[in-house]
Every structure is written in structure tokens, then in C-alpha cells.
Design an enzyme around this catalytic site. Structure first.
Site, PDB file in Angstrom:
ATOM      1  N   ASN A   9     -50.711 -79.375  56.275  1.00  0.00           N
ATOM      2  CA  ASN A   9     -49.501 -80.233  57.039  1.00  0.00           C
ATOM      3  C   ASN A   9     -49.920 -80.586  58.563  1.00  0.00           C
ATOM      4  O   ASN A   9     -49.869 -79.947  59.348  1.00  0.00           O
ATOM      5  CB  ASN A   9     -48.271 -79.404  57.278  1.00  0.00           C
TER       6      ASN A   9
ATOM      7  N   LYS B 157     -48.709 -82.610  60.514  1.00  0.00           N
ATOM      8  CA  LYS B 157     -47.482 -82.801  61.363  1.00  0.00           C
ATOM      9  C   LYS B 157     -47.748 -84.250  62.070  1.00  0.00           C
ATOM     10  O   LYS B 157     -48.282 -85.142  61.485  1.00  0.00           O
ATOM     11  CB  LYS B 157     -47.293 -81.807  62.295  1.00  0.00           C
TER      12      LYS B 157
ATOM     13  N   HIS C 165     -38.963 -79.364  55.493  1.00  0.00           N
ATOM     14  CA  HIS C 165     -39.725 -78.363  56.409  1.00  0.00           C
ATOM     15  C   HIS C 165     -38.752 -78.203  57.540  1.00  0.00           C
ATOM     16  O   HIS C 165     -37.731 -78.877  57.996  1.00  0.00           O
ATOM     17  CB  HIS C 165     -40.920 -79.415  57.391  1.00  0.00           C
TER      18      HIS C 165
ATOM     19  N   GLU D   6     -39.075 -77.955  60.752  1.00  0.00           N
ATOM     20  CA  GLU D   6     -38.971 -78.772  62.131  1.00  0.00           C
ATOM     21  C   GLU D   6     -38.065 -79.868  61.625  1.00  0.00           C
ATOM     22  O   GLU D   6     -37.306 -80.407  62.635  1.00  0.00           O
ATOM     23  CB  GLU D   6     -40.548 -79.210  62.164  1.00  0.00           C
TER      24      GLU D   6
ATOM     25  N   GLU E  35     -41.796 -70.420  54.731  1.00  0.00           N
ATOM     26  CA  GLU E  35     -42.293 -70.628  55.888  1.00  0.00           C
ATOM     27  C   GLU E  35     -41.344 -69.791  57.061  1.00  0.00           C
ATOM     28  O   GLU E  35     -40.404 -70.514  57.300  1.00  0.00           O
ATOM     29  CB  GLU E  35     -42.516 -71.996  56.345  1.00  0.00           C
TER      30      GLU E  35
ATOM     31  N   GLY F  17     -46.472 -72.049  64.139  1.00  0.00           N
ATOM     32  CA  GLY F  17     -47.114 -72.330  65.471  1.00  0.00           C
ATOM     33  C   GLY F  17     -47.071 -71.384  66.434  1.00  0.00           C
ATOM     34  O   GLY F  17     -47.406 -71.703  67.850  1.00  0.00           O
TER      35      GLY F  17
ATOM     36  N   SER G 257     -48.807 -70.023  60.807  1.00  0.00           N
ATOM     37  CA  SER G 257     -49.811 -69.252  61.323  1.00  0.00           C
ATOM     38  C   SER G 257     -51.060 -68.969  60.586  1.00  0.00           C
ATOM     39  O   SER G 257     -51.683 -67.908  60.724  1.00  0.00           O
ATOM     40  CB  SER G 257     -49.469 -68.468  62.407  1.00  0.00           C
TER      41      SER G 257
ATOM     42  N   GLY H   2     -50.666 -75.463  58.910  1.00  0.00           N
ATOM     43  CA  GLY H   2     -50.478 -76.534  60.026  1.00  0.00           C
ATOM     44  C   GLY H   2     -51.710 -76.963  60.891  1.00  0.00           C
ATOM     45  O   GLY H   2     -52.641 -77.376  60.552  1.00  0.00           O
ATOM     46  N   GLY H   3     -51.375 -76.206  62.117  1.00  0.00           N
ATOM     47  CA  GLY H   3     -52.677 -76.479  63.044  1.00  0.00           C
ATOM     48  C   GLY H   3     -53.878 -76.194  62.459  1.00  0.00           C
ATOM     49  O   GLY H   3     -54.906 -77.213  62.938  1.00  0.00           O
TER      50      GLY H   3
HETATM   51  P1  13P Z   1     -48.833 -73.616  61.674  1.00  0.00           P
HETATM   52  O1  13P Z   1     -49.982 -73.144  60.825  1.00  0.00           O
HETATM   53  O2  13P Z   1     -49.203 -74.197  62.731  1.00  0.00           O
HETATM   54  O3  13P Z   1     -48.034 -72.122  62.158  1.00  0.00           O
HETATM   55  O4  13P Z   1     -47.760 -74.320  60.900  1.00  0.00           O
HETATM   56  C1  13P Z   1     -47.308 -73.991  59.976  1.00  0.00           C
HETATM   57  C2  13P Z   1     -46.404 -75.168  59.264  1.00  0.00           C
HETATM   58  O5  13P Z   1     -45.320 -75.491  59.520  1.00  0.00           O
HETATM   59  C3  13P Z   1     -46.932 -75.886  57.850  1.00  0.00           C
HETATM   60  O6  13P Z   1     -45.916 -76.393  57.411  1.00  0.00           O
END
Ligand code: 13P
Length: 254
Positions: free
Chosen positions: A9, A11, A94, A96, A166, A172, A212, A233-234
Site C-alpha cells: 500500500n 499510500k 483503511h 487512515e 491492521e 507506521g 510495520s 505500507g512504508g
Molecule cells: P506500515 O507498514 O507503514 O506500518 O503501514 C501499514 C499499512 O497501513 C498498510 O495498509
């Protein structure tokens, strides 16, 4: 046997040039789609350029969409628009979006119905926040999300669904759920799906862990019985790391 699914993802990251650099490397390096599903969920602005260049082992997803076919919804993107681009997956709900953009359990439910109407595979995100976790409310929150989000869907649709567990406190933050906690909650999600639909559906639905996930922790997470993949994510922004993490899923199919 559930096929593992590793999804990135991105983002709100990556311009077109950055997305192209990524896909040229990843196309050649990811394992066969017969063994593991590899998906990149990218910003709307680069979806078309990724779909046009996706290799046979990579699939492309969006990170959100609207629940209406079309209409006066300034700034929104519809399921038929995504379908038209050749996108195959879409992240729905999600945390967020739930926290910052007014996504509710009801809109998530409408979006899931809409995704199935246009043959997009939804990746439904559920998970508790730190307050819920510390007050022993995790199961209650997730059960409510599943009941409201999946309302009115058929068993067949839910079998095709991907659910991403999640925990918000792990996104994050560098604070990953331990493999045991992640597995326990994914097992609870599977059990709840079994109660809501059937044992057969619960055995088919694929459940990812997200929060993470990195190169150095993905193997132990994927070693867990109820974790069928990861939503990353990251760490998915780096092409080499993404490929390493997809390859980690091969251990599940050995
Ligand atoms: P991170 O892997 O950056 O913690 O993000 C997880 C996420 O929100 C994937 O949708």
C-alpha cells in the site's frame, strides 16, 4: 490451501517516474502468480501507467473508491473507472480513511458491494486502536466491523475477499504486533467469518496482517497458521524490499 497474498500500500507516495522505476525492477523479480499473489496498491495518478506495464506476476490495486457508479462527487473515483483502467484490487476501509476521511462501517459496506458489482477484489481493512487493545475491546471492535462491513454479501463473495487485519497502533509506528498476537486476532477473524457464513467460507477467505511489516519480521509473521499474507505500507516503497517480502511468502507454499 490458501494462496498467500502480499500487497504493497503505497499510500500518498510516488510520482510517475518513481512508480515506473519500481515496476521495471519488480516485474522481473517477483515469483510466479501460481504460487503467490503480488499486488501494488498505488495512488490513482499512477494506476494506468502501472497497469500498462504490469508483468504477468504482478497485479495492480487502488487504495479507495466511491460507492456510487457516477455522480456529483467532486474529487472521487468510481469502481467502473477503476475497472476501465484494468485495476483488479481495491483497498476498502483503511484505518487512515476511517480516521481522517469520514469512512464509516456503513460506507465500507456499500463500497464492498460496489467492488463486487464491478469484479474488483476488495482488500477490507479492519483493526482496533491502542485504547481498544488496552481495554480488552479488540474482539468486540473487530466483530462489529465484520458484521457491519460484510452485511448483505453472499458466501461466495466473502470467500473471494481479502481481509487485512491492521491494528492501528502498529501502523507506521515501527511497533509490530507479535506474531502470536497477530495470529490470535486473525484466528478470531476467521472464526467470526465461520459463524457469520460457514466453516467452508472461513477456510477460504484470505487474511493478511498489516502494521510495520518489514523485511526482518515478515517471515515469522507469515509462519503463523492464520496469516495468509501481508499488507505493507512504508516497506513496500522500496522495490528490492518488496520483492524480498513477496519471496518470504514462498515458505508458506513449500
Ligand atoms: P506500515 O507498514 O507503514 O506500518 O503501514 C501499514 C499499512 O497501513 C498498510 O495498509
Amino acid at each position: 490451501m490458501r494462496k498467500p497474498i502480499i500487497a504493497g500500500n503505497w499510500k500518498m507516495y510516488k510520482t510517475r517516474d518513481e512508480a515506473l522505476q519500481f515496476i521495471y525492477y519488480v516485474n522481473e523479480a517477483v515469483p510466479s502468480k501460481d504460487l503467490v499473489d503480488s499486488v501494488i496498491c498505488a495512488p490513482f495518478t499512477v494506476l494506468r501507467c502501472l497497469v500498462k506495464r504490469q508483468g504477468e506476476n504482478l497485479r495492480i490495486g487502488a487504495q479507495n473508491m466511491h460507492y456510487a457508479d457516477e455522480g456529483a462527487y467532486t474529487g472521487e473515483i468510481s469502481a467502473p473507472m477503476l475497472r476501465d483502467l484494468g485495476v483488479e484490487y481495491v483497498i476498502i476501509g483503511h484505518s487512515e480513511r476511517r480516521a481522517m476521511f469520514n469512512e464509516t462501517n456503513e460506507t465500507v459496506n456499500k463500497k464492498l458491494h460496489q467492488a463486487f458489482k464491478y469484479e474488483l477484489t476488495p482488500i477490507l481493512c479492519v483493526g482496533e486502536d491502542l485504547h481498544n487493545r488496552e481495554n480488552n475491546e479488540t474482539e468486540c471492535v473487530i466483530k462489529e466491523q465484520l458484521h457491519l462491513n460484510l452485511s448483505g454479501l453472499s458466501s461466495e463473495q466473502v470467500s473471494q475477499l481479502v481481509i487485512a487485519y491492521e491494528p492501528i497502533w502498529a501502523i507506521g509506528t515501527g511497533r509490530t504486533a507479535t506474531p502470536e498476537i497477530a495470529n490470535e486476532t486473525c484466528a478470531f477473524i476467521r472464526k467470526t467469518i465461520g459463524e457469520m457464513f460457514s466453516e467452508e467460507v472461513s477456510q477460504k477467505v484470505r487474511i493478511q496482517y498489516g502494521g510495520s511489516v518489514k523485511v526482518n519480521n515478515i517471515e515469522e509473521l507469515l509462519a503463523q497458521e492464520h496469516i495468509d499474507g501481508a499488507l505493507i505500507g512504508g516497506a513496500s516503497l522500496n522495490a528490492q524490499d518488496f520483492v524480498t517480502m513477496v519471496k518470504a511468502a514462498l515458505n508458506k507454499v513449500k
